[in-house]
Design a protein around this motif. Structure first.
Motif, PDB file in Angstrom:
ATOM      1  N   GLN A   1       0.815  -1.212   0.000  1.00 13.52           N
ATOM      2  CA  GLN A   1       0.000   0.000   0.000  1.00 13.52           C
ATOM      3  C   GLN A   1       0.852   1.266   0.000  1.00 13.52           C
ATOM      4  O   GLN A   1       0.671   2.130  -0.839  1.00 13.52           O
ATOM      5  N   GLU A   2       1.808   1.375   0.899  1.00 16.17           N
ATOM      6  CA  GLU A   2       2.633   2.591   0.952  1.00 16.17           C
ATOM      7  C   GLU A   2       3.865   2.333   1.804  1.00 16.17           C
ATOM      8  O   GLU A   2       3.770   1.857   2.927  1.00 16.17           O
ATOM      9  N   GLY A   3       5.014   2.627   1.242  1.00 20.50           N
ATOM     10  CA  GLY A   3       6.276   2.455   1.950  1.00 20.50           C
ATOM     11  C   GLY A   3       7.362   2.050   0.975  1.00 20.50           C
ATOM     12  O   GLY A   3       8.209   2.867   0.598  1.00 20.50           O
ATOM     13  N   ALA A   4       7.314   0.794   0.550  1.00 18.28           N
ATOM     14  CA  ALA A   4       8.261   0.329  -0.466  1.00 18.28           C
ATOM     15  C   ALA A   4       8.106   1.133  -1.756  1.00 18.28           C
ATOM     16  O   ALA A   4       9.058   1.288  -2.532  1.00 18.28           O
ATOM     17  N   SER A   5       6.925   1.669  -1.962  1.00 21.24           N
ATOM     18  CA  SER A   5       6.648   2.497  -3.144  1.00 21.24           C
ATOM     19  C   SER A   5       7.555   3.717  -3.218  1.00 21.24           C
ATOM     20  O   SER A   5       7.833   4.229  -4.311  1.00 21.24           O
ATOM     21  N   TYR A   6       8.024   4.208  -2.066  1.00 22.01           N
ATOM     22  CA  TYR A   6       8.891   5.387  -2.059  1.00 22.01           C
ATOM     23  C   TYR A   6      10.308   5.055  -2.514  1.00 22.01           C
ATOM     24  O   TYR A   6      11.052   5.947  -2.939  1.00 22.01           O
ATOM     25  N   ILE A   7      10.681   3.798  -2.404  1.00 27.05           N
ATOM     26  CA  ILE A   7      12.027   3.367  -2.776  1.00 27.05           C
ATOM     27  C   ILE A   7      12.069   2.897  -4.225  1.00 27.05           C
ATOM     28  O   ILE A   7      13.060   3.089  -4.927  1.00 27.05           O
ATOM     29  N   PHE A   8      10.959   2.301  -4.699  1.00 24.47           N
ATOM     30  CA  PHE A   8      10.877   1.804  -6.073  1.00 24.47           C
ATOM     31  C   PHE A   8       9.677   2.427  -6.787  1.00 24.47           C
ATOM     32  O   PHE A   8       8.753   1.724  -7.194  1.00 24.47           O
ATOM     33  N   PRO A   9       9.666   3.766  -6.951  1.00 27.13           N
ATOM     34  CA  PRO A   9       8.494   4.400  -7.570  1.00 27.13           C
ATOM     35  C   PRO A   9       8.288   3.985  -9.021  1.00 27.13           C
ATOM     36  O   PRO A   9       7.152   3.967  -9.503  1.00 27.13           O
ATOM     37  N   ASP A  10       9.371   3.643  -9.715  1.00 25.89           N
ATOM     38  CA  ASP A  10       9.244   3.222 -11.108  1.00 25.89           C
ATOM     39  C   ASP A  10       8.537   1.870 -11.197  1.00 25.89           C
ATOM     40  O   ASP A  10       7.607   1.678 -11.982  1.00 25.89           O
ATOM     41  N   ALA A  11       8.962   0.904 -10.369  1.00 24.63           N
ATOM     42  CA  ALA A  11       8.296  -0.401 -10.347  1.00 24.63           C
ATOM     43  C   ALA A  11       6.876  -0.276  -9.797  1.00 24.63           C
ATOM     44  O   ALA A  11       5.964  -0.985 -10.241  1.00 24.63           O
ATOM     45  N   TRP A  12       6.674   0.618  -8.836  1.00 32.20           N
ATOM     46  CA  TRP A  12       5.354   0.826  -8.236  1.00 32.20           C
ATOM     47  C   TRP A  12       4.348   1.320  -9.276  1.00 32.20           C
ATOM     48  O   TRP A  12       3.177   0.929  -9.270  1.00 32.20           O
ATOM     49  N   GLU A  13       4.820   2.152 -10.168  1.00 27.01           N
ATOM     50  CA  GLU A  13       3.942   2.671 -11.218  1.00 27.01           C
ATOM     51  C   GLU A  13       3.369   1.531 -12.055  1.00 27.01           C
ATOM     52  O   GLU A  13       2.193   1.551 -12.434  1.00 27.01           O
ATOM     53  N   GLU A  14       4.195   0.517 -12.329  1.00 28.37           N
ATOM     54  CA  GLU A  14       3.729  -0.644 -13.078  1.00 28.37           C
ATOM     55  C   GLU A  14       2.753  -1.476 -12.248  1.00 28.37           C
ATOM     56  O   GLU A  14       1.777  -2.015 -12.769  1.00 28.37           O
TER      57      GLU A  14
END
Length: 313
Positions: free
Chosen positions: A148-161
């Protein structure tokens, strides 16, 4: 630094029916007269690739690996019915009894560490040792961090996918949004979600991303079981009540020799969980690999795990 043992083939493979629905595939490799050890793979839903055999001295260990319900070579594929943590704990016991093993060492990483703790706390008398890696206890803070939120800040490019299959209006609860798609009868909708879910994990598993791992996790058959079963378990909070069940019952296993291996920069299963387990279980040897993420194939984690398996045999 320790390196993997050479590749080996199993000396026996079999099937064990564990419920009216499920049959699990298992294999034995190494030395049939060696010390027994059971490997509990990750996911849930990940299955056991052949290279897992290479973490164990082939002349000293009797290695048992099995694909948990619904994944790998177990059948039916990607099945969610009768698929809970406690079903898997029972399966491990059925397999031990089927093989005539009195006690064994339990080896598990990521979700495999969760299942190792659940099994050993249920059957401590059957465990002669524990080797755990990438600690995951399936609590809400761990799920929120990664999905949901956390790892997304470290891998925003992968999170976008990862976000692409989910409309903006549904992104306030990504687990629920994914679950609706992963259980959709339309296979196209299901696979789109499954591949995005699985590739997100593969994209974040190593300190240095591995394109080959992402490709493997994006394959239809693997992704379908991996994503569906993981999301099913996570929606059901691991079938633990309360959510701190594993920590609250650690007294049951504190007498069992154990090693905990954790990558300092593990984004999938952040080190806070391993640290909290270490604080609750100071008797277990605690090894932090300073230059590793989540994957057991990273050099420092591989070396620490092989040193541990050599020590226990």
């Amino acid at each position: 630094m320790r390196e993997l043992y050479p590749p080996i083939e199993p000396y026996y493979e079999g099937k064990l029916q564990v419920s009216n629905i499920h049959t699990i595939h298992f294999e034995e490799s190494g030395n049939s007269q060696g010390k027994p050890i059971v490997l509990l793979h990750g996911g849930p839903g990940g299955g056991c690739p052949p290279h897992y055999r290479q973490y164990f001295h082939p002349e000293k260990w009797r290695l048992i690996m099995f694909d948990q319900r619904g994944c790998g070579k177990s059948t039916p594929h990607a099945e969610l019915r009768e698929n809970t943590t406690w079903d898997l704990v029972n399966d491990i016991e059925k397999l031990r009894e089927h093989l005539g093993i009195e006690k064994w060492v339990v080896f598990g990483g990521s979700w495999g560490s969760t299942l190792s703790l659940a099994y050993s706390e249920t059957h401590p008398e059957r465990c002669s040792g524990l080797i755990l890696r990438g600690i995951f206890m399936l609590r809400q803070k761990e799920l929120r961090w990664f999905y949901q939120e956390g790892a997304s800040y470290i891998f925003p490019d992968a999170w976008e996918e990862y976000l692409k299959p989910i409309p903006v209006a549904e992104r306030g609860n990504l687990l629920t949004a994914y679950y609706q798609r992963l259980t959709n009868p339309d296979m196209q909708i299901r696979l789109e979600a499954a591949k995005a879910w699985s590739i997100w994990e593969a994209s974040t598993s190593r300190l240095l991303p591995d394109p080959e791992l992402m490709q493997k996790f994006g394959e239809n058959e693997f992704a379908d079981a991996f994503a569906r079963i993981e999301c099913h378990y996570f929606m059901n909070k691991g079938f633990f009540e309360p959510e701190d069940y594993l920590l609250l019952n650690i007294e049951r296993i504190r007498h069992i020799p154990a090693v905990i291996v954790q990558g300092r920069y593990d984004v999938v299963c952040p080190m806070i969980s391993a640290w909290e387990l270490h604080r609750a279980w100071p008797e277990a040897e605690f090894i932090v690999v300073p230059d590793a993420g989540h994957s057991m194939s990273e050099a420092g984690i591989t070396s620490a795990l092989i040193a541990a398996t050599d020590k226990f045999c």
